[in-house]
Scaffold this motif. Structure first.
Motif, PDB file in Angstrom:
ATOM      1  N   ALA A  39      18.540   3.744  13.654  1.00  0.00           N
ATOM      2  CA  ALA A  39      19.504   3.538  12.055  1.00  0.00           C
ATOM      3  C   ALA A  39      19.578   1.411  11.534  1.00  0.00           C
ATOM      4  N   LEU A  40      19.333   0.809  12.474  1.00  0.00           N
ATOM      5  CA  LEU A  40      18.281  -0.320  11.826  1.00  0.00           C
ATOM      6  C   LEU A  40      16.679  -0.500  12.231  1.00  0.00           C
ATOM      7  N   GLY A  41      16.257   0.137  12.458  1.00  0.00           N
ATOM      8  CA  GLY A  41      15.328   0.233  12.000  1.00  0.00           C
ATOM      9  C   GLY A  41      14.893   0.912  11.184  1.00  0.00           C
ATOM     10  N   THR A  42      15.581   1.627  10.460  1.00  0.00           N
ATOM     11  CA  THR A  42      14.925   2.578   9.206  1.00  0.00           C
ATOM     12  C   THR A  42      15.362   1.411   7.632  1.00  0.00           C
ATOM     13  N   ALA A  43      16.922   0.695   8.163  1.00  0.00           N
ATOM     14  CA  ALA A  43      17.108  -0.347   6.926  1.00  0.00           C
ATOM     15  C   ALA A  43      15.971  -1.638   7.132  1.00  0.00           C
ATOM     16  N   ALA A  44      15.323  -2.151   8.712  1.00  0.00           N
ATOM     17  CA  ALA A  44      14.539  -2.969   7.730  1.00  0.00           C
ATOM     18  C   ALA A  44      13.515  -2.959   7.949  1.00  0.00           C
ATOM     19  N   GLY A  45      12.747  -1.550   8.414  1.00  0.00           N
ATOM     20  CA  GLY A  45      11.169  -1.052   7.754  1.00  0.00           C
ATOM     21  C   GLY A  45      11.430  -1.331   6.205  1.00  0.00           C
ATOM     22  N   ASP A  46      12.125  -0.408   5.383  1.00  0.00           N
ATOM     23  CA  ASP A  46      12.845  -0.147   4.089  1.00  0.00           C
ATOM     24  C   ASP A  46      12.560  -1.863   3.435  1.00  0.00           C
ATOM     25  N   LEU A  47      13.142  -2.496   3.971  1.00  0.00           N
ATOM     26  CA  LEU A  47      13.669  -3.417   3.530  1.00  0.00           C
ATOM     27  C   LEU A  47      12.332  -4.715   3.368  1.00  0.00           C
ATOM     28  N   THR A  48      11.344  -4.098   4.292  1.00  0.00           N
ATOM     29  CA  THR A  48      10.387  -4.876   4.879  1.00  0.00           C
ATOM     30  C   THR A  48       9.097  -4.171   3.713  1.00  0.00           C
ATOM     31  N   ALA A  49       9.483  -2.992   3.420  1.00  0.00           N
ATOM     32  CA  ALA A  49       8.267  -2.478   2.547  1.00  0.00           C
ATOM     33  C   ALA A  49       8.804  -3.016   1.233  1.00  0.00           C
ATOM     34  N   GLU A  50       9.968  -2.738   0.782  1.00  0.00           N
ATOM     35  CA  GLU A  50      10.181  -3.205  -0.364  1.00  0.00           C
ATOM     36  C   GLU A  50       9.907  -4.343  -1.351  1.00  0.00           C
ATOM     37  N   GLN A  51      10.649  -5.175   0.244  1.00  0.00           N
ATOM     38  CA  GLN A  51       9.712  -7.039  -0.338  1.00  0.00           C
ATOM     39  C   GLN A  51       8.751  -7.172  -0.205  1.00  0.00           C
ATOM     40  N   LEU A  52       7.877  -6.765   0.604  1.00  0.00           N
ATOM     41  CA  LEU A  52       6.206  -7.212   1.083  1.00  0.00           C
ATOM     42  C   LEU A  52       5.240  -6.814   0.329  1.00  0.00           C
ATOM     43  N   ASN A  53       6.144  -5.432   0.022  1.00  0.00           N
ATOM     44  CA  ASN A  53       4.981  -3.944  -1.158  1.00  0.00           C
ATOM     45  C   ASN A  53       3.902  -3.789  -0.598  1.00  0.00           C
ATOM     46  N   LEU A  54       3.922  -3.926   1.056  1.00  0.00           N
ATOM     47  CA  LEU A  54       2.805  -3.193   1.577  1.00  0.00           C
ATOM     48  C   LEU A  54       2.495  -2.054   1.483  1.00  0.00           C
TER      49      LEU A  54
END
Length: 281
Positions: A167-182
């Motif tokens: 659950a944490l990995g999903t949230a952190a990964g999605d957050l990183t994707a949104e913030q960095l827009n990679l």
């Protein structure tokens, strides 16, 4: 004939319930050795957690609520089977990991998509929850070592921690994707590099095995999810266009092949440790 290692735990004909120490002696370590096979299957399981959840939710049109309910029931069945085993059984263990990967993904998706909870909040909450699980686990058992999953209570802590890491990995990964827009490929490179840094910190700079293992375990979730998106998403969106069904099928077949191999060879069984095997935390 059923596998006796996955039947009830009572081994004696005496009517008296065995003491806790005797029950612990009757159980071998319930998790696999941490080898290249472990990490390879784990990353593929996290990829399936992303693509299978998307396939069931979007392609089949089940929706988040129904998908979560169905997969949660399957996970409970798998956990019951896993807890009934007295030793590590590759098929049972890895089916449980795949299902817990899907459910962990769906928990975060439900919070963000259905309830509107921000990714900042979910990432923070799951990070705190994971620290709390580890703190309670260590307080009760005086160890977080996965070499010692030999009692029911330790196994319960282990699977709870695994669920929270997904659950944490999903949230952190999605957050990183949104913030960095990679893009998908750069995201794969980013998380692979982060895992490499953790490995370097462990092998060269003395980071404890326990810390290194669990940090890497969390990071493999967004790595696997990024791989799943890279393979399944449309070319116009930066993916390879394989689709969620094909991607999930290919990775499931690969996991099945590896699990079959490990079942036959027992190369990752901790009760028969091979010379030179990597020491798990």
């Amino acid at each position: 004939m059923s596998d006796p290692s996955c039947q009830g735990r009572r081994m004696t004909t005496q009517t008296q319930e065995p003491t806790a120490p005797s029950r612990a002696r009757q159980m071998l370590n319930k998790v696999p050795e941490v080898t290249a096979y472990f990490w390879l299957i784990k990353v593929m399981a996290t990829t399936i957690g992303e693509t299978a959840a998307d396939y069931l939710n979007d392609n089949l049109g089940l929706g988040l609520t129904v998908t979560t309910g169905v997969m949660s029931v399957l996970l409970v069945i798998a956990l019951v089977a896993q807890f009934r085993c007295r030793r590590y059984v590759p098929a049972v263990y890895w089916v449980t990991v795949v299902l817990i990967s899907v459910v962990g993904t769906l928990i975060t998706d439900n919070l963000t998509d259905n309830l509107g909870v921000s990714l900042w909040v979910t990432t923070t909450v799951f990070a705190v929850a994971l620290v709390a699980v580890f703190a309670l686990w260590h307080r009760q058992e005086r160890t977080l070592s996965i070499h010692s999953i030999v009692t029911t209570r330790r196994e319960a802590f282990y699977w709870l921690a695994i669920l929270v890491t997904f659950a944490l990995g999903t949230a952190a990964g999605d957050l990183t994707a949104e913030q960095l827009n990679l893009g998908y490929a750069p995201s794969v490179g980013l998380f692979a590099a982060a895992i490499a840094v953790v490995a370097l910190a462990h092998y060269r700079f003395g980071l404890s095995a326990v810390t290194a293992f669990w940090v890497a375990y969390v990071l493999t979730r967004p790595l696997g999810a990024s791989m799943g998106d890279l393979l399944s998403q449309a070319r116009a969106d930066g993916g390879l266009g394989l689709g969620t069904f094909v991607t999930s099928g290919v990775f499931l077949a690969a996991i099945l092949g590896l699990v079959t191999y490990l079942t036959v060879t027992r190369r990752d069984a901790t009760e028969a440790r091979r010379p030179g095997a990597v020491e798990a935390p």
